[in-house]
Design an enzyme around this catalytic site. Structure first.
Site, PDB file in Angstrom:
ATOM      1  N   SER A 276       4.716   5.961  -4.924  1.00 44.28           N
ATOM      2  CA  SER A 276       6.087   6.991  -4.895  1.00 44.28           C
ATOM      3  C   SER A 276       6.698   6.499  -3.694  1.00 44.28           C
ATOM      4  O   SER A 276       6.364   5.717  -2.933  1.00 44.28           O
ATOM      5  CB  SER A 276       5.550   8.264  -4.936  1.00 44.28           C
ATOM      6  OG  SER A 276       4.915   8.676  -3.700  1.00 44.28           O
ATOM      7  N   GLY A 277       7.904   6.943  -3.464  1.00 39.06           N
ATOM      8  CA  GLY A 277       8.707   7.125  -2.374  1.00 39.06           C
ATOM      9  C   GLY A 277       9.084   5.587  -1.927  1.00 39.06           C
ATOM     10  O   GLY A 277       9.315   4.565  -2.715  1.00 39.06           O
TER      11      GLY A 277
ATOM     12  N   THR B  32       0.808  -1.318  -0.006  1.00 39.78           N
ATOM     13  CA  THR B  32      -0.042  -0.021   0.020  1.00 39.78           C
ATOM     14  C   THR B  32       0.915   1.223   0.141  1.00 39.78           C
ATOM     15  O   THR B  32       1.921   1.092   0.259  1.00 39.78           O
ATOM     16  CB  THR B  32      -0.917  -0.088   1.067  1.00 39.78           C
ATOM     17  OG1 THR B  32      -0.239   0.153   2.348  1.00 39.78           O
ATOM     18  CG2 THR B  32      -1.727  -1.448   1.134  1.00 39.78           C
TER      19      THR B  32
ATOM     20  N   TYR C 128       1.137  12.203  14.373  1.00 46.24           N
ATOM     21  CA  TYR C 128       1.601  11.142  13.519  1.00 46.24           C
ATOM     22  C   TYR C 128       2.704  10.186  14.377  1.00 46.24           C
ATOM     23  O   TYR C 128       2.570   9.081  14.199  1.00 46.24           O
ATOM     24  CB  TYR C 128       2.725  11.790  12.555  1.00 46.24           C
ATOM     25  CG  TYR C 128       3.528  10.880  11.700  1.00 46.24           C
ATOM     26  CD1 TYR C 128       2.927  10.202  10.910  1.00 46.24           C
ATOM     27  CD2 TYR C 128       5.168  11.252  11.730  1.00 46.24           C
ATOM     28  CE1 TYR C 128       3.688   9.417   9.891  1.00 46.24           C
ATOM     29  CE2 TYR C 128       5.708  10.251  11.272  1.00 46.24           C
ATOM     30  CZ  TYR C 128       5.133   9.292  10.274  1.00 46.24           C
ATOM     31  OH  TYR C 128       5.813   8.567   9.454  1.00 46.24           O
TER      32      TYR C 128
END
Length: 266
Positions: free
Chosen positions: A17-18, A13, A155
């Protein structure tokens, strides 16, 4: 590395990108057929197409995992061509908020995107692993789960939740042949991080060349024993290990790949 993944199917998932793209690419290079998930169709298909162009097997699955409908769509696309053997829950976001400006809605959204999205995929994919008697579930966590700072409290808390649920899932899957683990990266040099740090450099006197900027950024923002940022490929290598049969005796644990940033904690 021979991770012995030929014939396995993996869903990664947040792979448009990255770090997620690096993980998907590495799994495909080791013989796994990869389902590349993302929310943007063009970016997601671009990563899947690049894997196919390199000789690997990949399909795209598009959907917003922060919703039940999106998770259903992704699971349906992922399972259409066969069962999923490896689930890498990487998708997430880290909007820059502090205790001063993070609202209750910011916290709620962070948990929806970073924690519940992964739970949705576990609920849709892991029962099949259990029935077949083999599977790998890997959460991408982070050092802030163990050593949070004052910034990004929402976060950091979601990372802690990811680490916690991985251990709980391992206990639930006892004796099934399915393992559950966490890979915990330190500061990783993805494109967005490089842009952010390069933007800070002039105002902080970090120099003009990238080696200078990286060294100063690490010293001030995320000190570690290696003296640099990690590369996406180094995180992907940890995922490869946990995905294969050689890690069959590893479950309920956290594999830190952080240059020694986190100290004194397990």
């Amino acid at each position: 590395m021979n991770a012995q993944l030929t014939g396995r199917r993996a869903l990664v998932t947040g792979a448009s990108s990255g770090l997620g793209a690096a993980i998907a690419t590495a799994l495909a290079a080791e013989g796994a057929e990869v389902v590349v998930h993302g929310r943007d169709p063009a970016r997601t298909e671009s990563v899947a197409g690049a894997i196919r162009a390199a000789g690997g097997g990949a399909v795209a699955a598009v959907g917003d995992l922060a919703t039940d409908a999106g998770a259903d769509a992704v699971a349906g696309a992922a399972l259409a061509a066969g069962p999923i053997d490896i689930l890498v829950n990487n998708a997430g976001s880290y909007p820059h908020r502090s205790w001063r400006d993070a609202t209750a809605d910011d916290w709620r959204e962070a948990y929806e995107v970073n924690v519940i999205s992964g739970v949705r995929m576990i609920q849709r994919v892991v029962p099949g692993m259990r029935e077949r008697g083999w599977g790998r579930v890997i959460q991408i966590g982070g050092g802030l789960a163990l050593q949070p700072g004052a910034e990004l409290p929402h976060y950091s808390a979601t990372l802690a939740a990811r680490h916690n649920l991985a251990v709980s899932l391992a206990r639930e899957l006892k004796g099934t042949g399915v393992t559950s683990n966490t890979v915990s990266p330190g500061a990783i040099l993805v494109d967005g991080v490089r842009r952010f740090i390069t933007g800070l450099a002039p105002g902080r006197g970090w120099g003009e060349t990238w080696p200078e900027i990286e060294r100063h950024a690490i010293e001030e923002l995320a000190p570690n024993d290696v003296g640099r940022m990690g590369r996406p490929e180094e995180i992907a290598a940890a995922v490869l290990y946990l995905s294969g049969p050689l890690a069959g005796y590893v479950t309920g644990t956290t594999l830190r790949v952080d240059g020694g940033t986190v100290r004194g904690l397990h």
